[in-house]
Design an enzyme around this catalytic site. Structure first.
Site, PDB file in Angstrom:
ATOM      1  N   GLY A 174       0.850  -1.196   0.000  1.00  0.00           N
ATOM      2  CA  GLY A 174       0.000   0.000   0.000  1.00  0.00           C
ATOM      3  C   GLY A 174       0.880   1.239   0.000  1.00  0.00           C
ATOM      4  O   GLY A 174       1.065   1.892   1.033  1.00  0.00           O
ATOM      5  N   SER A 225       1.390   3.529  -3.387  1.00  0.00           N
ATOM      6  CA  SER A 225       0.847   4.553  -4.289  1.00  0.00           C
ATOM      7  C   SER A 225      -0.570   4.967  -3.880  1.00  0.00           C
ATOM      8  O   SER A 225      -1.328   4.178  -3.333  1.00  0.00           O
ATOM      9  CB  SER A 225       0.781   4.015  -5.719  1.00  0.00           C
ATOM     10  OG  SER A 225       2.072   3.787  -6.209  1.00  0.00           O
ATOM     11  N   GLU A 259      12.943  -4.036  -4.272  1.00  0.00           N
ATOM     12  CA  GLU A 259      12.082  -4.205  -5.443  1.00  0.00           C
ATOM     13  C   GLU A 259      12.935  -4.479  -6.677  1.00  0.00           C
ATOM     14  O   GLU A 259      12.524  -5.171  -7.587  1.00  0.00           O
ATOM     15  CB  GLU A 259      11.238  -2.937  -5.652  1.00  0.00           C
ATOM     16  CG  GLU A 259      10.191  -3.093  -6.744  1.00  0.00           C
ATOM     17  CD  GLU A 259       9.237  -1.913  -6.813  1.00  0.00           C
ATOM     18  OE1 GLU A 259       9.607  -0.823  -6.345  1.00  0.00           O
ATOM     19  OE2 GLU A 259       8.133  -2.103  -7.336  1.00  0.00           O
TER      20      GLU A 259
END
Lengths: 368, 385
Positions: free
Chosen positions: B127, B129, B244
């Protein structure tokens, strides 16, 4: 799986960079280009002393006993420094054929012999030479051979001590060594866009030569020479692109317009980011090709062709973007950028166009 | 420098390849996102991967991982892509939430969350963007207020993959509205089954729904779910984002490898003699090799320094653009039939891939932001804002 250089290889690079930056700063480019010889001849024994001319030559012949990965590091750094001298010709183009004769290897390692390659390849000749069907013929004369004929667009033709010649003999194409003496063979150096690597025409008129490799064996040497040459130029192109990028970044940081550095504008910074990205991808391909060539890997041919096609295009684009970022200053003769740009264009034109190289790759993919 | 697998990597690769050949369910090969009936299969598939020891390859042994060097994760991603096997459902837990908890979590948080991430019992979503905060992540407005012994969360998140099936969410929200915007952020773990959490799938231009909006209305989150400090959320979020792009490039290059193979087959079958098509196919093959070897350089950097280098941004940027060009070329070769949406043959495959590829330059960092990152952090150019 380890795609990194050893500490010794990192040291070689660091040493090469600092030597070349001191010896050939950009401020010397114009002076070297305008000099009588067009290169700094005194630099050749220095390169030999550094072990670069004999990097991949066995220690028994006075070399450093290393391999193409070490040569690759030197090629990249020489490209970055825009070195003017027959290193590419001697070490990439001539060395595989010279390796047939240990005495010649020892001379290359000691800095006593520079050479280039006169290929038998119509695509690598001028339209005029092609129209004449220019080629070199070899015929036997006792234990020597005599060469007759003409070839052009030979790199560094005016600078080297000897020519490795792909000449047509009674049994096919062989590799011969013709040393220069008494103004023979006849050489005409062309006014070349990249003054640091001039092309020339070589005319043999029953000039004496020594055979290095007879026909069937010569074919494999010619193929491996091409792989080395393409990989070497991919590495030079990476060096050229890196330096053009560094110049562009430096200018974008310092040049102020509308009250701030032009590098704050994304129209400028994103161009430079693209150059960085393409240079890094070209670097990955060039190192891959270098490793394949060093290991004589089955993929060496495709890797070298791919790396050269990609890196040459990346280097040309890097210089073009750097010229644009520099504005009018980048378009002047006094700025070093045009010399890098011309080397990039030289590299791009070597052997085949990018499109022709990609056609080779496509053929391998579609047929495979 | 040696581009061959060492003996241990080769053995790991061979075992994995055999295992994949025997274990990937046929229904999941070439999957288009975790929706509908695939979902139940996906849980079972993820548990099977975990059971065979392929979840958390690089996690430290003390947290239940295999403690292997990064190269094993690279081999795993390459082989998974080659087999056209779907990823573990819990990629966000394994690749982002887990490493963040290992870096910033308290012992009780590690004990509570990590085992369930590895076993695929808990699926996580992200959670970060919001409708008003995409590239400018530090401007998030979802409110986090400490009320007594718990936080109260109000706001909206968007583009959350897996939220429709997730058990937990890593949430970045705002705990202070005054002062530096980076300093008022707080990072929480939110149970997706909490009252007040509502997930609405977002349909993409392909017609599928792989991501979601998440609405938080007075959601109570226990105080112990705080990761890091109140107001220290930005630092924690940066850990998440650095992971990421750790070995993400290998998954991308693996997927591109499959796409290039299919493109070559398509060109051979339908456009073998077309020189322009051949030129473009060769370009994408070269680009693939460039990305692959850039990944290997990135891997060497990661193993040497422990931190991902800038190559991750390079790989993501160029992969996304390559995938767009490649799929566009494929639908050009397919011709007008590419506009027929029915069926599951070649035309439908490329139609889906081409439309899906438009998201590639937006998701996980837009190309514009990646170029900014390269310009500022790698080249050292002055900030553009």
């Amino acid at each position: 799986m380890d795609f990194s250089f050893s500490p010794e290889q990192d040291q070689l690079r660091a040493h090469a960079r600092s030597f070349l930056e001191k010896r050939f700063p950009a401020t010397r480019f114009a002076e070297i280009a305008m000099s009588e010889d067009g290169w700094d001849r005194a630099s050749w024994p220095e390169l030999a002393r550094l072990g670069w001319t004999g990097a991949s030559i066995a220690e028994a012949q006075g070399g450093a006993g290393q391999g193409f990965v070490e040569e690759a590091i030197v090629f990249e750094e020489l490209g970055r420094a825009l070195y003017a001298g027959p290193y590419f010709s001697t070490v990439a183009l001539a060395l595989p054929a010279l390796a047939c004769a240990p005495d010649l290897l020892a001379k290359v390692a000691s800095g006593g012999l520079t050479a280039t390659l006169a290929p038998d390849d119509p695509v690598r000749q001028s339209a005029g030479a092609k129209a004449k069907g220019a080629a070199v013929e070899a015929r036997r004369a006792g234990d020597r051979w005599l060469l007759r004929g003409e070839t052009d667009l030979v790199p560094d033709a005016g600078w080297v001590d000897a020519f490795v010649v792909e000449a047509r003999g009674p049994d096919g194409i062989g590799l011969y060594l013709a040393e220069r003496h008494d103004a023979r063979p006849l050489i005409r150096v062309f006014d070349t866009v990249d003054t640091t690597r001039r092309l020339g025409r070589v005319t043999f008129d029953d000039d004496s030569a020594r055979i290095l490799a007879a026909p069937p064996a010569a074919t494999a040497i010619i193929a491996s020479t091409r792989r080395r040459a393409l990989a070497a130029l991919a590495l030079e192109a990476v060096g050229v692109a890196s330096f053009a990028l560094a110049l562009g970044v430096e200018h974008a940081k310092s040049r102020q317009q509308f009250g701030r550095p032009i590098g704050t504008y994304q129209a400028v910074s994103h161009k430079l980011a693209d150059t960085y990205v393409e240079t890094e991808l070209a670097r990955s391909l060039a190192y891959w090709a270098a490793w394949c060539v060093a290991e004589d890997d089955a993929q060496a041919e495709l890797a070298a062709v791919a790396a050269k096609a990609y890196a040459a295009e990346a280097a040309v684009a890097a210089c073009e973007r750097a010229i644009q970022v520099h504005g009018g200053m980048g378009f002047t003769w006094d700025h070093p950028l045009h010399r890098y740009y011309k080397r990039a264009l030289w590299i791009e034109s070597f052997d085949r166009s990018g499109a022709a190289h990609r056609a080779e790759i496509a053929q391998a993919l579609v047929a495979g | 420098m040696d581009l061959r697998d060492g003996p241990e990597e080769a053995a790991f690769r061979a075992t994995l390849r055999t295992w994949l050949a025997a274990n990937v369910p046929a229904e999941l090969r070439g999957l288009r996102g975790w929706t509908g009936p695939a979902l139940a299969l996906g849980r079972a598939w993820s548990k099977r991967l975990a059971g065979a020891g392929y979840a958390g390859l690089t996690w430290p042994k003390e947290y239940g991982g295999a403690g292997q060097p990064w190269r094993y994760q690279a081999v795993y991603l390459e082989e998974l892509a080659k087999a056209e096997a779907p990823q573990h459902l819990g990629v966000i837990g394994l690749g982002m939430a887990g490493p963040t908890i290992i870096a910033h979590g308290r012992p009780d948080q590690k004990a509570r969350y990590l085992a369930e991430i590895l076993s695929a019992d808990d699926i996580w979503c992200q959670g970060f963007s919001e409708p008003g905060s995409g590239s400018d992540l530090a401007s998030v407005r979802t409110r986090i207020e400490l009320v007594g012994d718990h936080f109260v969360v109000n706001g909206q998140k968007v583009w959350s993959s897996y939220a429709h099936i997730a058990d937990r969410c890593i949430l970045l929200g705002r705990s202070a509205v005054t002062g530096e915007k980076h300093e008022g952020l707080t990072y929480l773990v939110v149970d997706m089954k909490s009252p007040g959490v509502e997930v609405r799938p977002l349909r993409q231009i392909t017609g599928e729904a792989e991501f979601n909006e998440i609405f938080f209305t007075d959601v109570a989150v226990p105080k112990e779910n705080l990761l890091g400090e109140i107001g220290g959320g930005w630092r924690v979020a940066m850990t998440t984002l650095s992971h990421e792009r750790g070995t993400f490039g290998f998954a991308l290059a693996g997927a591109l490898d499959v796409a290039v193979r299919k493109l070559v087959a398509l060109a051979r079958e339908r456009a073998g003699a077309d020189a322009l098509v051949r030129d473009r196919v060769a370009r994408e093959w070269i680009e693939l090799q460039a990305l692959r070897y850039t990944n290997y350089r990135a891997l060497a950097h990661l193993e040497r320094t422990g931190a991902p280098g800038p190559e991750g941004s390079v790989a993501k940027l160029r992969w996304s653009e390559a995938n767009q060009r490649l799929t566009k070329l494929a639908i050009e070769i397919v011709g007008q039939e590419s506009q027929v949406a029915d069926g599951d043959g070649t035309a439908a495959y490329w139609r889906y891939q081409q439309l899906r590829s438009r998201g590639n330059t937006i998701e996980a960092g837009t190309s514009e932001i990646l170029r900014n990152i390269i310009a500022e952090r790698v080249l050292g150019l002055p900030r553009s804002r």
